[in-house]
Scaffold this active site. Structure first.
Site, PDB file in Angstrom:
ATOM      1  N   THR A  64       0.815  -1.219   0.000  1.00 25.32           N
ATOM      2  CA  THR A  64       0.000   0.000   0.000  1.00 25.32           C
ATOM      3  C   THR A  64       0.845   1.264   0.000  1.00 25.32           C
ATOM      4  OG1 THR A  64      -1.706  -1.176   1.200  1.00 25.32           O
ATOM      5  CG2 THR A  64      -1.835   1.203   1.276  1.00 25.32           C
ATOM      6  N   THR A 176       1.907  -4.529   4.251  1.00 20.82           N
ATOM      7  CA  THR A 176       1.869  -4.891   5.679  1.00 20.82           C
ATOM      8  C   THR A 176       1.270  -6.278   5.917  1.00 20.82           C
ATOM      9  OG1 THR A 176      -0.296  -3.859   6.038  1.00 20.82           O
ATOM     10  CG2 THR A 176       1.645  -2.461   6.373  1.00 20.82           C
TER      11      THR A 176
HETATM   12  N1  ASP Z   1      -2.602  -5.621   0.709  1.00 21.79           N
HETATM   13  C1  ASP Z   1      -1.534  -4.730   1.085  1.00 21.79           C
HETATM   14  C2  ASP Z   1      -0.239  -5.503   1.043  1.00 21.79           C
HETATM   15  O1  ASP Z   1       0.063  -6.195   1.946  1.00 21.79           O
HETATM   16  C3  ASP Z   1      -1.767  -4.153   2.413  1.00 21.79           C
HETATM   17  C4  ASP Z   1      -0.730  -3.189   2.915  1.00 21.79           C
HETATM   18  O2  ASP Z   1       0.289  -2.955   2.309  1.00 21.79           O
HETATM   19  O3  ASP Z   1      -0.958  -2.614   3.984  1.00 21.79           O
HETATM   20  O4  ASP Z   1       0.473  -5.454   0.104  1.00 21.79           O
END
Ligand code: ASP
Length: 431
Positions: A64, A176
């Site tokens: 993200t 994340t």
């Molecule tokens: N879906 C995203 C990922 O893990 C969520 C994030 O980055 O917070 O790539």
């Protein structure tokens, strides 16, 4: 010269990318030099200190932190070029002087060969003269971390190992969702790197005005550079919401908050508040005689099984069928029903060479050999102590891929390799 003007000059001096020593830089600021040296006598310590250049390798994997809405309106990672362009524009926002044009600022702040400069105002937090430069490389293509695989953990590890002598530290931009798995895996792959490797991401993109992305990215860069010689921080870590965590102790526990991670069984290593506070903990004790020579090609089949009330032996057997390793998430301090069929299924798998690691499904705490109900279970499984399920899975993949025989694998899994559990560090491992 008034105080404001003199501090501007000191800042100008610190910002110059041309020269190695601030004292030399002062000479290059024509006309004002003499006045400045007397007006800034109280700043002489800062002025006379040599500027240390620190270099950071940034691996952008996606997540993200660098996503924008695609044509379908879904968040998807942008290219490295879009990310780099935004970072440079942001550098201008902070570092363009009021009296120069944007072209002049670009000219002054551009570094050759694809290096980017970290804003001096961020580095200043360390209160020392550092020039932090970073270079970005990207996974091709950058991904949502839901698509991250063990093979990519090793690919990222290989990139870092190949570049280890050219950089002071490493930052990995990562989604994340699975960051705790990747950081755990890298802690094993890079267990003797002795340089900081910091993963970070965010809940909303860097490109949005309300985001935790910028602080996370800048905090990670700062710690990977200015603090790279601090032995407490020469390990794989996650930086999130002003806290620097040991990378193999972390769980994602909140998908709404700007504070995403927690480290249930280990205190953060540092806090980046108005002042940066590094916890002077004991450095992770190294394995005494860990010999990592063998490396098995291909990836092991590792499975995850959460014990639940009423679990049937047939269910356990079906999960174990074809597995090389199993993470068994048990109740409380390592307990499971003492149903003889279920225990037989686990023992049978152990005899076939399947390695079973027992870790608790409770968020905090450790597996302990204290309850009668689990005395038989303990004969078939290895204790994972207070390892997180994420670190357990990554450690199992690394162990099965690295060590060829079951005895060694069990010894490695039971010991602490890089502080991932409170178990004693590995002592003697036969390869
Ligand atoms: N879906 C995203 C990922 O893990 C969520 C994030 O980055 O917070 O790539």
């Amino acid at each position: 010269m008034n105080q404001k003007r003199s501090s501007e000059l000191v800042r100008a001096v610190q910002l110059s990318l041309e020269s190695k020593y601030t004292s030399q830089l002062i000479k290059s600021v024509s006309g004002d030099t003499a006045q400045m040296s007397s007006a800034c006598a109280h700043q002489s310590q800062i002025v006379m200190e040599p500027i240390t250049t620190r270099k950071v390798f940034v691996i952008y994997t996606g997540g993200t932190i660098a996503m924008l809405e695609n044509d379908e309106g879904n968040l998807a990672p942008v290219s490295k070029e879009v990310l780099t362009d935004w970072l440079f524009r942001h550098l201008l926002l902070y570092e363009k002087r009021p009296n120069e044009t944007e072209e002049q600022a670009r000219e002054r702040l551009t570094v050759e060969d694809g290096w980017l400069l970290l804003h001096q105002k961020a580095v200043d937090n360390y209160n020392k003269d550092f020039k932090v430069l970073y270079q970005i490389e990207s996974l091709d293509p950058p991904i949502d971390s839901s698509n991250m695989t063990p093979s990519q953990w090793f690919e990222i590890g290989d990139k870092i190992l190949a570049a280890k002598d050219d950089y002071d530290g490493f930052v990995i931009l990562h989604g994340t969702d699975t960051m705790a798995y990747t950081s755990s895996a890298l802690s094993f792959i890079l267990w003797d790197l002795k340089k900081p490797v910091i993963l970070t991401g965010s809940q909303t993109p860097l490109f949005y005005p309300r985001s935790n992305a910028e602080d996370n990215f800048i905090g990670a860069l700062l710690m990977a550079s200015c603090y790279s010689k601090n032995q407490f921080l020469q390990q794989v870590m996650i930086y999130d919401d002003t806290k620097l965590y040991q990378g193999n102790r972390v769980c994602k526990y909140d998908c709404d908050s700007f504070s995403v991670y927690d480290s249930p069984n280990a205190e953060p290593l540092a806090r980046l508040e108005t002042r940066i506070k590094v916890r002077e903990c004991k450095p992770i004790s190294e394995p005494k005689e860990l010999r990592v020579r063998a490396s098995i090609s291909g990836f092991p089949d590792v499975r995850l099984l959460k014990v639940f009330p009423g679990i049937k032996a047939e269910y356990v057997t079906s999960i174990l069928n074809g597995a090389h390793g199993l993470i068994l998430e048990t109740f409380g301090s390592g307990n499971a029903p003492d149903d003889p069929h279920l225990i037989a299924a686990l023992k049978d798998a152990d005899e076939r060479g399947v390695v079973i690691l027992n870790c608790t499904q409770v968020y905090k705490g450790t597996v302990l050999p204290i309850y009668d109900v689990s005395s038989e279970l303990r004969e078939a499984v290895v204790s994972g102590y207070d390892i997180t399920p994420e670190a357990a899975l990554a450690k199992m993949v690394w162990t099965l891929r690295t060590f060829p025989d079951q005895k060694t694998r069990k010894a490695v899994l039971e010991a602490s390799i890089c502080g991932e559990t409170s178990a004693p560090p590995a002592k003697l491992i036969f390869v």
